[in-house]
Write an enzyme that holds these catalytic residues in place. Structure first.
Site, short mmCIF file in Angstrom:
data_model
loop_
_atom_site.label_atom_id
_atom_site.label_comp_id
_atom_site.label_asym_id
_atom_site.label_seq_id
_atom_site.Cartn_x
_atom_site.Cartn_y
_atom_site.Cartn_z
N GLY A 13 0.86 -1.19 0.00
CA GLY A 13 0.00 0.00 0.00
C GLY A 13 0.89 1.23 0.00
N LYS A 34 0.27 -9.98 -0.40
CA LYS A 34 -0.42 -11.27 -0.41
C LYS A 34 -1.37 -11.49 -1.56
CE LYS A 34 -3.72 -10.39 3.33
NZ LYS A 34 -4.15 -10.86 4.63
N THR A 42 -5.27 1.23 0.63
CA THR A 42 -4.89 2.45 -0.10
C THR A 42 -5.68 2.57 -1.40
OG1 THR A 42 -2.66 2.29 0.80
CG2 THR A 42 -2.94 3.65 -1.18
N GLY A 48 -9.32 11.56 0.24
CA GLY A 48 -8.05 12.17 -0.13
C GLY A 48 -7.07 12.29 1.03
N GLU A 113 -14.06 17.47 5.16
CA GLU A 113 -14.57 16.26 5.83
C GLU A 113 -14.79 16.54 7.31
OE1 GLU A 113 -12.30 12.75 4.75
OE2 GLU A 113 -12.20 13.42 2.68
N ASP A 220 -2.89 -8.95 9.88
CA ASP A 220 -1.72 -9.83 9.88
C ASP A 220 -0.49 -9.21 10.57
OD1 ASP A 220 -3.48 -11.19 8.29
OD2 ASP A 220 -2.15 -11.44 6.58
N HIS A 241 -16.80 3.93 10.14
CA HIS A 241 -17.16 5.01 9.22
C HIS A 241 -18.68 5.10 9.22
CE1 HIS A 241 -17.44 7.60 5.75
NE2 HIS A 241 -16.13 7.67 5.67
N ARG A 287 -16.20 11.58 13.30
CA ARG A 287 -16.82 10.30 12.91
C ARG A 287 -17.46 9.53 14.05
NH1 ARG A 287 -12.66 8.06 8.49
NH2 ARG A 287 -13.25 9.70 7.06
N HIS A 348 -13.86 0.60 9.85
CA HIS A 348 -13.17 1.30 8.76
C HIS A 348 -11.67 1.41 8.99
CE1 HIS A 348 -12.74 4.13 5.49
NE2 HIS A 348 -12.29 5.09 6.29
N GLU A 372 -1.25 1.95 8.54
CA GLU A 372 -2.36 1.57 9.44
C GLU A 372 -1.95 0.52 10.48
OE1 GLU A 372 -6.00 1.29 7.29
OE2 GLU A 372 -7.10 0.50 9.03
N ARG A 383 -9.20 8.98 14.83
CA ARG A 383 -8.47 9.58 13.71
C ARG A 383 -9.32 10.64 13.01
NH1 ARG A 383 -8.29 8.38 7.96
NH2 ARG A 383 -9.96 6.91 8.35
N SER A 388 -4.94 9.57 7.56
CA SER A 388 -4.16 8.31 7.60
C SER A 388 -3.23 8.17 6.42
CB SER A 388 -5.08 7.10 7.69
OG SER A 388 -6.07 7.18 6.74
P1 FAD Z 1 -2.72 -0.91 2.90
O1 FAD Z 1 -2.88 0.14 1.90
O2 FAD Z 1 -3.88 -1.54 3.45
O3 FAD Z 1 -1.68 -1.95 2.38
C1 FAD Z 1 -1.43 -3.14 3.10
C2 FAD Z 1 -0.68 -4.09 2.21
O4 FAD Z 1 -0.19 -5.19 2.98
C3 FAD Z 1 -1.51 -4.70 1.10
O5 FAD Z 1 -0.71 -4.73 -0.05
C4 FAD Z 1 -1.78 -6.13 1.60
O6 FAD Z 1 -2.02 -7.05 0.59
C5 FAD Z 1 -0.48 -6.41 2.31
N1 FAD Z 1 -0.53 -7.46 3.33
C6 FAD Z 1 -1.35 -7.56 4.40
N2 FAD Z 1 -1.06 -8.67 5.09
C7 FAD Z 1 -0.03 -9.28 4.46
C8 FAD Z 1 0.72 -10.46 4.69
N3 FAD Z 1 0.48 -11.27 5.72
N4 FAD Z 1 1.70 -10.79 3.81
C9 FAD Z 1 1.96 -10.01 2.73
N5 FAD Z 1 1.28 -8.87 2.47
C10 FAD Z 1 0.31 -8.52 3.33
N6 FAD Z 1 -7.49 7.38 4.50
C11 FAD Z 1 -7.28 8.68 4.17
O7 FAD Z 1 -6.38 9.32 4.71
N7 FAD Z 1 -8.07 9.27 3.23
C12 FAD Z 1 -9.07 8.62 2.59
O8 FAD Z 1 -9.73 9.18 1.73
C13 FAD Z 1 -9.32 7.28 2.94
N8 FAD Z 1 -10.34 6.59 2.36
C14 FAD Z 1 -10.49 5.27 2.65
C15 FAD Z 1 -11.48 4.54 2.00
C16 FAD Z 1 -11.62 3.19 2.23
C17 FAD Z 1 -12.69 2.41 1.53
C18 FAD Z 1 -10.75 2.53 3.14
C19 FAD Z 1 -10.87 1.07 3.40
C20 FAD Z 1 -9.78 3.26 3.81
C21 FAD Z 1 -9.64 4.62 3.58
N9 FAD Z 1 -8.67 5.37 4.23
C22 FAD Z 1 -8.47 6.68 3.90
C23 FAD Z 1 -7.68 4.72 5.09
C24 FAD Z 1 -6.39 4.49 4.28
O9 FAD Z 1 -6.73 4.12 2.98
C25 FAD Z 1 -5.51 3.42 4.88
O10 FAD Z 1 -5.34 3.64 6.25
C26 FAD Z 1 -4.15 3.42 4.22
O11 FAD Z 1 -4.31 3.30 2.84
C27 FAD Z 1 -3.31 2.29 4.76
O12 FAD Z 1 -2.14 2.19 4.01
P2 FAD Z 1 -1.10 1.07 4.38
O13 FAD Z 1 0.03 1.20 3.42
O14 FAD Z 1 -0.80 1.15 5.81
O15 FAD Z 1 -1.89 -0.29 4.18
C1 SIN Z 2 -13.77 9.04 3.22
O1 SIN Z 2 -13.58 9.37 2.06
O2 SIN Z 2 -14.80 9.25 3.85
C2 SIN Z 2 -12.69 8.29 3.91
C3 SIN Z 2 -11.73 9.24 4.46
C4 SIN Z 2 -10.91 8.60 5.53
O3 SIN Z 2 -11.15 7.47 5.95
O4 SIN Z 2 -10.00 9.29 5.99
#
Ligand code: FAD
Ligand code: SIN
Length: 539
Positions: A13, A34, A42, A48, A113, A220, A241, A287, A348, A372, A383, A388
């Site tokens: 991500g 995975k 992400t 945004g 927001e 995980d 959410h 929220r 969420h 995250e 949050r 995030s």
């Molecule tokens: P992720 O983007 O979740 O990436 C995790 C990665 O780890 C993935 O590639 C997954 O496959 C991999 N993985 C997991 N377990 C394993 C394992 N055991 N072995 C190998 N790989 C593994 N936040 C904002 O700030 N703004 C927004 O607008 C917003 N909108 C959102 C909308 C939705 C629908 C969701 C669900 C979340 C939103 N968030 C938003 C939150 C934000 O998207 C996430 O917190 C952020 O993208 C997390 O990034 P990350 O790199 O930590 O993890």
């Molecule tokens: C949203 O677009 O409502 C998600 C934003 C966030 O989780 O930060």
């Protein structure tokens, strides 16, 4: 097969990919993920990235909004550093090719927001995450030093109690040397050894029955780090959410808070608005307030959902600003320019996670965390929306800087000899049919007992159930050849246990944790993080 690399990144991500780009000039990088490389939380981000990029805004205002939402548990030094670095990271994303939506003067178009006192969310229409993920993947794939392994699931960290080789006084410190990874296509466990390991595995929405998160979000990273001995903090703070699409035939789908930011109104079935009863900011309150208000209205009415109404907005504007949401709803037969959108709260975001310090380090040597999966002190008890992605990219940078320094110290040292692990024996399919039902059971009782509104009795019930299930899942995991579904179920169960134990221990209500038996905030005893460490218990 054993793979050796300087930097092992688990997760693709925003956290994992941004970090990989930054460390790749200093050594070899392996990214394991995975599913396909883009599948992550992400990828689904809509609203945004919150950042101060307008002269009408100020760092002080963004810091203040973040601290208010965090309800007394944010670490102010973290909040200040992340927010003040925000504009720099937005520019970095523009440089890697993220095409943010612009206003008519060429500046960033800014969304609003809940909990934000200003318009400050930089976005790409309503599919910001997809653009981020694509741009970062393109950049990563252009680097010769980075190799991505798709369909590779990390099972456990490789650690070794290391007495001689540590820097922090006389207490023994655990050291990480990589991870055991399941190659899903070959159904084989591989040993990936590394000098430095980054956990960027995202959240744990799939611990709950209703969630906005994709299938990968099974906790995980937190579970692996916990088993390895890291400190895990604030797991009771699960963000729900307020507006996930309610539809009997749809996979869960988010209706962005930005929709309320543009004037969307929450309504009951009879057309009455209700948010004015709960908070002066109404639909744009934080929220936790909006999610609890909806929960309370649903309990009173017995309805399955409330409605979000944007039919008063210009329909061309709606289609242009929210094309993703408009098209998704249309495929389910809802024209959002003419009809109300049925919505319910859903799990969420995980505000807790691996206790991570300002330089991205954890309590395990050579193990870093960002995104995250980590608990950095940025979000506290709740949050602020769109903080995030900002935190993830900032901590990818902080972790990269300190990883590079640590890597230089480790450079001359030999890789340790690590014993491989085998998938021996025959998988007990009949037993698995029974054990696999545990997943739904956990998701159900987490939703009912450890959801938006909690009580001591419900939490105790959840605790006794998770204890039994966790025991049988662990036993099955150790007696059978490893399979991805079992790895995920084991992690869902461990993460659920961490959430329950943290929630049980916090005898107050604060931010996202609301317990009817302790409805007040306790500033004397509870203005602190909840920390759990294996074999050490809660503190
Ligand atoms: P992720 O983007 O979740 O990436 C995790 C990665 O780890 C993935 O590639 C997954 O496959 C991999 N993985 C997991 N377990 C394993 C394992 N055991 N072995 C190998 N790989 C593994 N936040 C904002 O700030 N703004 C927004 O607008 C917003 N909108 C959102 C909308 C939705 C629908 C969701 C669900 C979340 C939103 N968030 C938003 C939150 C934000 O998207 C996430 O917190 C952020 O993208 C997390 O990034 P990350 O790199 O930590 O993890
Ligand atoms: C949203 O677009 O409502 C998600 C934003 C966030 O989780 O930060």
């Amino acid at each position: 097969m054993a793979i050796r690399t300087d930097f092992l990144v688990i997760g693709s991500g925003i956290g994992g990919l941004s970090y990989a780009l930054k460390v790749s000039d200093f050594g070899s990088v392996v990214v394991v993920t995975k599913k396909e490389d883009s599948e992550s939380n992400t990828n689904y981000a809509q609203g945004g990235i919150a950042s101060v990029v307008s002269p009408e805004d100020s760092f002080e205002a963004h810091i203040d909004d973040t601290l208010k939402a965090g309800d007394g548990l944010c670490k102010p030094e973290v909040v200040k550093k992340v927010i003040k670095s925000g504009p720099k990271y937005i520019e970095e994303l523009v440089k890697v090719g993220v095409n943010f939506t612009r206003d008519k003067n060429g500046g960033f178009d800014l969304g609003r927001e809940g909990g934000h006192s200003k318009k400050r969310v930089v976005h790409v229409q309503d599919f910001t995450g997809r653009e981020l993920e694509n741009a970062l993947l393109r950049a990563v794939k252009s680097k010769k030093n980075i190799q991505i392994y798709e369909n590779h699931t990390a099972i456990d960290l490789i650690t070794q109690r290391c007495i001689k080789d540590y820097n922090f006084g006389s207490k023994e410190k655990i050291k990480c040397f990589g991870a055991y990874i399941l190659d899903i296509d070959k159904n084989k466990i591989e040993t990936f050894t590394s000098k430095i390991t980054l956990l960027a595995t995202g959240g744990a929405g799939r611990v709950y029955l209703h969630t906005t998160n994709p299938q990968i979000a099974t906790g995980d990273g937190v579970a692996m780090a916990y088993r390895a001995g890291a400190k895990i903090a604030n797991m009771e703070f699960i963000q729900f959410h307020p507006t996930s699409l309610y539809h009997p035939f749809g996979e869960s789908f988010l209706i962005s808070e930005a929709v309320r930011g543009e004037g969307g109104k929450l309504k009951l079935r009879n057309g009455k608005t209700f948010m004015d009863k709960y908070h002066p900011l109404k639909e744009l309150a934080a929220r936790d307030v909006v999610a609890r208000a909806i929960d309370s209205e649903l309990k009173k009415s017995g309805d399955f959902c409330v409605f979000l109404d944007i039919t008063h907005l210009n329909s061309d504007f709606v289609k242009k600003r929210f094309p993703n949401i408009y098209n998704k709803c249309l495929t389910l037969g809802i024209d959002i320019t003419k009809e109300w959108i049925p919505v319910v709260p859903a799990a969420h975001y995980m505000c807790g996670g691996i206790l991570t310090y300002l330089d991205g380090t954890t309590d395990i040597k050579n193990l870093f965390a960002c995104g995250e999966v980590s608990m950095t002190g940025m979000h506290g008890a709740n949050r602020l929306a769109s903080n995030s992605l900002l935190e993830a990219i900032a901590f990818a940078d902080f972790s990269a800087k300190s990883s590079i320094e640590q890597f230089k110290k480790e450079k001359g040292k030999e890789f340790p000899q690590v014993k491989g692990r085998e998938t021996k024996g025959k998988f007990d399919k009949k037993e698995w049919v029974i054990i696999s039902h545990d997943k739904k059971e956990i998701q159900n009782f987490m939703w009912d007992y450890v959801g938006i509104v909690r009580s001591d009795r419900r939490l105790k019930k959840a605790e006794s159930r998770i204890r039994i299930l966790l025991k049988e899942i662990e036993e099955f995991f150790h007696l059978n050849p490893v399979k991805e579904e079992v790895v995920e179920l084991r992690n869902i169960a461990t993460t659920a246990e961490l959430i329950i134990l943290s929630a049980l221990s916090r005898k107050e209500s604060r931010g996202l944790h609301y317990n009817v038996d302790h409805p007040e905030r306790d500033e004397v005893k509870w203005k602190k993080d909840t920390i759990i460490q294996k074999n050490e218990g809660l503190s």
